[in-house]
Design a protein around this motif. Structure first.
Motif, PDB file in Angstrom:
ATOM      1  N   GLY A 175     -11.099  17.654 -39.624  1.00 32.92           N
ATOM      2  CA  GLY A 175     -10.320  16.842 -40.554  1.00 32.92           C
ATOM      3  C   GLY A 175      -9.659  17.673 -41.634  1.00 32.92           C
ATOM      4  N   LEU A 176      -8.439  17.278 -41.982  1.00 31.55           N
ATOM      5  CA  LEU A 176      -7.744  17.885 -43.111  1.00 31.55           C
ATOM      6  C   LEU A 176      -6.923  16.800 -43.785  1.00 31.55           C
ATOM      7  CD1 LEU A 176      -6.900  20.168 -44.874  1.00 31.55           C
ATOM      8  CD2 LEU A 176      -5.339  20.950 -43.139  1.00 31.55           C
ATOM      9  N   ALA A 177      -7.246  16.549 -45.055  1.00 29.78           N
ATOM     10  CA  ALA A 177      -6.558  15.492 -45.796  1.00 29.78           C
ATOM     11  C   ALA A 177      -6.051  16.067 -47.109  1.00 29.78           C
ATOM     12  CB  ALA A 177      -7.521  14.338 -46.063  1.00 29.78           C
ATOM     13  N   PHE A 178      -5.211  15.307 -47.783  1.00 27.17           N
ATOM     14  CA  PHE A 178      -4.715  15.734 -49.091  1.00 27.17           C
ATOM     15  C   PHE A 178      -5.071  14.693 -50.140  1.00 27.17           C
ATOM     16  CE2 PHE A 178      -1.845  17.945 -46.149  1.00 27.17           C
ATOM     17  CZ  PHE A 178      -2.022  19.236 -46.610  1.00 27.17           C
ATOM     18  N   ALA A 179      -5.065  15.137 -51.390  1.00 28.99           N
ATOM     19  CA  ALA A 179      -5.339  14.206 -52.484  1.00 28.99           C
ATOM     20  C   ALA A 179      -4.538  14.607 -53.713  1.00 28.99           C
ATOM     21  CB  ALA A 179      -6.829  14.204 -52.812  1.00 28.99           C
ATOM     22  N   ASP A 180      -3.934  13.620 -54.345  1.00 29.27           N
ATOM     23  CA  ASP A 180      -3.332  13.861 -55.646  1.00 29.27           C
ATOM     24  C   ASP A 180      -4.453  13.901 -56.678  1.00 29.27           C
ATOM     25  OD1 ASP A 180      -0.717  14.044 -54.807  1.00 29.27           O
ATOM     26  OD2 ASP A 180      -0.415  11.876 -54.856  1.00 29.27           O
ATOM     27  N   PRO A 181      -4.162  14.454 -57.848  1.00 25.77           N
ATOM     28  CA  PRO A 181      -5.217  14.564 -58.859  1.00 25.77           C
ATOM     29  C   PRO A 181      -5.868  13.204 -59.122  1.00 25.77           C
ATOM     30  CG  PRO A 181      -3.261  15.762 -59.557  1.00 25.77           C
ATOM     31  CD  PRO A 181      -2.904  15.054 -58.288  1.00 25.77           C
ATOM     32  N   GLY A 182      -7.191  13.182 -59.102  1.00 28.29           N
ATOM     33  CA  GLY A 182      -7.922  11.945 -59.364  1.00 28.29           C
ATOM     34  C   GLY A 182      -8.127  11.075 -58.138  1.00 28.29           C
ATOM     35  N   GLU A 183      -7.477  11.426 -57.039  1.00 27.93           N
ATOM     36  CA  GLU A 183      -7.558  10.590 -55.839  1.00 27.93           C
ATOM     37  C   GLU A 183      -8.486  11.183 -54.780  1.00 27.93           C
ATOM     38  OE1 GLU A 183      -5.920   7.603 -55.509  1.00 27.93           O
ATOM     39  OE2 GLU A 183      -5.441   7.931 -57.618  1.00 27.93           O
ATOM     40  N   GLU A 184      -9.272  12.159 -55.178  1.00 26.26           N
ATOM     41  CA  GLU A 184     -10.093  12.870 -54.198  1.00 26.26           C
ATOM     42  C   GLU A 184     -11.058  11.927 -53.490  1.00 26.26           C
ATOM     43  OE1 GLU A 184      -9.671  13.794 -57.329  1.00 26.26           O
ATOM     44  OE2 GLU A 184      -8.555  15.673 -57.212  1.00 26.26           O
ATOM     45  N   ARG A 185     -11.644  11.053 -54.276  1.00 32.80           N
ATOM     46  CA  ARG A 185     -12.607  10.122 -53.698  1.00 32.80           C
ATOM     47  C   ARG A 185     -11.943   9.236 -52.626  1.00 32.80           C
ATOM     48  NH1 ARG A 185     -17.760   8.408 -52.806  1.00 32.80           N
ATOM     49  NH2 ARG A 185     -18.375   9.178 -54.842  1.00 32.80           N
ATOM     50  N   ALA A 186     -10.757   8.771 -52.937  1.00 38.45           N
ATOM     51  CA  ALA A 186     -10.045   7.899 -51.990  1.00 38.45           C
ATOM     52  C   ALA A 186      -9.761   8.639 -50.687  1.00 38.45           C
ATOM     53  CB  ALA A 186      -8.747   7.393 -52.615  1.00 38.45           C
ATOM     54  N   SER A 187      -9.375   9.894 -50.801  1.00 39.20           N
ATOM     55  CA  SER A 187      -9.106  10.676 -49.598  1.00 39.20           C
ATOM     56  C   SER A 187     -10.368  10.836 -48.766  1.00 39.20           C
ATOM     57  CB  SER A 187      -8.570  12.066 -49.967  1.00 39.20           C
ATOM     58  OG  SER A 187      -7.216  11.988 -50.281  1.00 39.20           O
ATOM     59  N   PHE A 188     -11.453  11.103 -49.455  1.00 39.25           N
ATOM     60  CA  PHE A 188     -12.711  11.261 -48.730  1.00 39.25           C
ATOM     61  C   PHE A 188     -13.081   9.972 -47.999  1.00 39.25           C
ATOM     62  CE2 PHE A 188     -17.266  10.829 -48.295  1.00 39.25           C
ATOM     63  CZ  PHE A 188     -17.585  12.003 -47.634  1.00 39.25           C
ATOM     64  N   GLU A 189     -12.953   8.848 -48.687  1.00 40.08           N
ATOM     65  CA  GLU A 189     -13.286   7.561 -48.070  1.00 40.08           C
ATOM     66  C   GLU A 189     -12.389   7.297 -46.862  1.00 40.08           C
ATOM     67  OE1 GLU A 189     -15.825   5.816 -48.850  1.00 40.08           O
ATOM     68  OE2 GLU A 189     -16.360   6.920 -50.675  1.00 40.08           O
ATOM     69  N   ASP A 190     -11.129   7.606 -47.025  1.00 37.23           N
ATOM     70  CA  ASP A 190     -10.170   7.429 -45.928  1.00 37.23           C
ATOM     71  C   ASP A 190     -10.641   8.180 -44.685  1.00 37.23           C
ATOM     72  OD1 ASP A 190      -7.976   8.059 -44.157  1.00 37.23           O
ATOM     73  OD2 ASP A 190      -6.608   7.341 -45.701  1.00 37.23           O
ATOM     74  N   MET A 191     -11.026   9.434 -44.891  1.00 35.75           N
ATOM     75  CA  MET A 191     -11.436  10.258 -43.757  1.00 35.75           C
ATOM     76  C   MET A 191     -12.790   9.819 -43.212  1.00 35.75           C
ATOM     77  SD  MET A 191      -8.934  12.216 -43.209  1.00 35.75           S
ATOM     78  CE  MET A 191      -9.613  13.388 -42.056  1.00 35.75           C
ATOM     79  N   ALA A 192     -13.743   9.615 -44.106  1.00 33.14           N
ATOM     80  CA  ALA A 192     -15.104   9.286 -43.662  1.00 33.14           C
ATOM     81  C   ALA A 192     -15.114   7.946 -42.917  1.00 33.14           C
ATOM     82  CB  ALA A 192     -16.057   9.248 -44.859  1.00 33.14           C
ATOM     83  N   GLY A 193     -14.193   7.053 -43.280  1.00 34.63           N
ATOM     84  CA  GLY A 193     -14.127   5.757 -42.626  1.00 34.63           C
ATOM     85  C   GLY A 193     -13.713   5.850 -41.172  1.00 34.63           C
ATOM     86  N   ARG A 194     -13.137   6.976 -40.796  1.00 35.21           N
ATOM     87  CA  ARG A 194     -12.693   7.117 -39.405  1.00 35.21           C
ATOM     88  C   ARG A 194     -13.859   7.382 -38.463  1.00 35.21           C
ATOM     89  NH1 ARG A 194      -6.909   9.903 -39.844  1.00 35.21           N
ATOM     90  NH2 ARG A 194      -6.408   9.259 -41.943  1.00 35.21           N
ATOM     91  N   TRP A 195     -14.866   8.051 -38.973  1.00 36.69           N
ATOM     92  CA  TRP A 195     -16.066   8.340 -38.174  1.00 36.69           C
ATOM     93  C   TRP A 195     -17.272   7.927 -39.014  1.00 36.69           C
ATOM     94  CZ3 TRP A 195     -13.174  13.064 -39.505  1.00 36.69           C
ATOM     95  CH2 TRP A 195     -12.003  13.188 -38.735  1.00 36.69           C
ATOM     96  N   PRO A 196     -17.445   6.625 -39.165  1.00 37.27           N
ATOM     97  CA  PRO A 196     -18.412   6.117 -40.150  1.00 37.27           C
ATOM     98  C   PRO A 196     -19.855   6.487 -39.838  1.00 37.27           C
ATOM     99  CG  PRO A 196     -17.503   4.335 -38.818  1.00 37.27           C
ATOM    100  CD  PRO A 196     -16.729   5.559 -38.475  1.00 37.27           C
ATOM    101  N   ASN A 197     -20.147   6.810 -38.588  1.00 40.27           N
ATOM    102  CA  ASN A 197     -21.543   7.087 -38.248  1.00 40.27           C
ATOM    103  C   ASN A 197     -21.908   8.558 -38.353  1.00 40.27           C
ATOM    104  OD1 ASN A 197     -21.815   4.347 -37.683  1.00 40.27           O
ATOM    105  ND2 ASN A 197     -21.166   4.634 -35.561  1.00 40.27           N
ATOM    106  N   ALA A 198     -20.974   9.382 -38.726  1.00 41.91           N
ATOM    107  CA  ALA A 198     -21.280  10.808 -38.851  1.00 41.91           C
ATOM    108  C   ALA A 198     -22.081  11.067 -40.120  1.00 41.91           C
ATOM    109  CB  ALA A 198     -19.991  11.609 -38.868  1.00 41.91           C
ATOM    110  N   LEU A 199     -22.748  12.206 -40.119  1.00 43.48           N
ATOM    111  CA  LEU A 199     -23.494  12.634 -41.309  1.00 43.48           C
ATOM    112  C   LEU A 199     -22.604  13.582 -42.115  1.00 43.48           C
ATOM    113  CD1 LEU A 199     -26.170  12.887 -42.914  1.00 43.48           C
ATOM    114  CD2 LEU A 199     -26.712  14.847 -41.444  1.00 43.48           C
ATOM    115  N   TYR A 200     -22.381  13.246 -43.365  1.00 38.64           N
ATOM    116  CA  TYR A 200     -21.479  14.055 -44.198  1.00 38.64           C
ATOM    117  C   TYR A 200     -22.273  14.920 -45.168  1.00 38.64           C
ATOM    118  CZ  TYR A 200     -17.744  11.343 -42.221  1.00 38.64           C
ATOM    119  OH  TYR A 200     -16.873  10.780 -41.330  1.00 38.64           O
ATOM    120  N   VAL A 201     -21.968  16.204 -45.152  1.00 37.74           N
ATOM    121  CA  VAL A 201     -22.677  17.160 -45.999  1.00 37.74           C
ATOM    122  C   VAL A 201     -21.648  17.974 -46.772  1.00 37.74           C
ATOM    123  CG1 VAL A 201     -24.261  19.117 -46.043  1.00 37.74           C
ATOM    124  CG2 VAL A 201     -24.478  17.370 -44.245  1.00 37.74           C
TER     125      VAL A 201
END
Length: 290
Positions: free
Chosen positions: A149-175
């Motif tokens: 995965g490779l995503a981008f985020a504007d300042p302050g939007e990092e969390r949203a980007s992470f959620e966007d990506m993590a939602g694609r493979w919701p059952n994976a373990l994120y570290v």
DNA sequence: CAGCAGTGTGCGA
DNA sequence: TCGCACACTGCTG
């Protein structure tokens, strides 16, 4: 996990250039009819014109004016010319991105099996980290089978980007493991470190149809572009251009899988998951490298 | 120029 | 399971 705090330590001053650049690109493209002067731009951003010129040119390899040239309709149409486009079949057999990409990021890809895809990431460990990039903060996600995965985020939007990506493979373990992802980031965004001898390993997690679309994207060289309908033809489903558009939009490995090189048939930039301004930025930046 | 069909996928009802 | 929205495009009036 605390996404927001973990970012701070990773940002270097270089990453902030993009914020300036993004504003310039926004201003340029919003008012391109008026051909805003460097003076006017500088006033708007509250920076001295010389400084602005310098930052922008260092970033893009092009002056703001030349950059604007590089993202016009005319230029986009030129990118769409088909000559020198590598053939899909040959490239897939080699398992590399193809012989025509001497100056591009070389990549080997592996795709998930259908069963794995249905598991939505179950059993998969994904390490992630935030890193500065020429296009703003980049979120990098890797598995032991390669970059996933490779995503981008504007300042302050990092969390949203992470959620966007993590939602694609919701059952994976994120570290969180930015030590592991840093070397990927460093390499991906530094054209001097793109090498055919040591291709970047990527892991495409998606449906069969999506993976075929993403593979087709991998064969579009730097400095070229393709259209949604052309991809549809290449994967043997000439009427599925709309579905192709949707699949392109779901590309989980932005930039590396060059979804920004997919344009509308007219040369319009149409859309970009991480913002049209960023698509323009990437295409302009590539124009400076081509 | 507007409207619509055709396409694969994911998401919510 | 079904209906709908999509980073689309070509055909119809």
């Amino acid at each position: 996990m605390n996404v927001a705090t973990s970012i701070q330590t990773d940002i270097t001053p270089k990453g902030t250039d993009y914020d300036t650049v993004r504003c310039v690109i926004e201003a340029l493209t919003e008012n391109y009819r008026d051909q805003p002067s460097l003076e006017a731009l500088a006033r708007r951003l509250g920076q001295p014109p010389t400084q602005l010129q310098k930052v922008f040119t260092r970033w893009a390899g092009l002056s703001p004016k030349a950059f604007l040239q590089a993202v016009t309709l005319d230029h986009a149409k030129r990118l769409l010319r088909q000559e020198d486009m590598p053939l899909l079949e040959t490239s897939i057999e080699v398992g590399l991105s193809g012989p025509g990409r001497l100056h591009d990021l070389f990549v080997t890809h592996e795709a998930m099996s259908p069963g794995e895809w249905k598991a939505r990431g179950a059993g998969l460990t994904i390490r992630y980290g935030f890193h500065p990039s020429p296009f703003g903060t980049a979120l990098v996600m890797v598995t032991d089978r390669g970059l996933a995965g490779l995503a981008f985020a504007d300042p302050g939007e990092e969390r949203a980007s992470f959620e966007d990506m993590a939602g694609r493979w919701p059952n994976a373990l994120y570290v969180e493991d930015s030590a592991a992802t840093a070397r990927y980031a460093a390499r991906i965004f530094d054209p001097d470190r793109w090498s055919a001898e040591e291709p970047l390993r990527i892991f495409l997690i998606g449906s069969d149809f999506q993976v075929r679309v993403w593979q087709a994207l991998l064969h579009v060289p730097l400095g070229k572009a393709t259209t949604y309908s052309r991809i549809a033809e290449e994967i043997g489903q000439p009427t599925a251009s709309r579905a192709v558009g949707a699949a392109v939009g779901r590309n989980p490995i932005s930039f590396v899988v060059p979804c920004h090189r997919a344009l509308g048939k007219s040369g319009d930039l149409t859309g970009y998951h991480w913002g049209l301004t960023r698509k323009r930025a990437i295409l302009g930046w590539e124009a400076g490298k081509a």
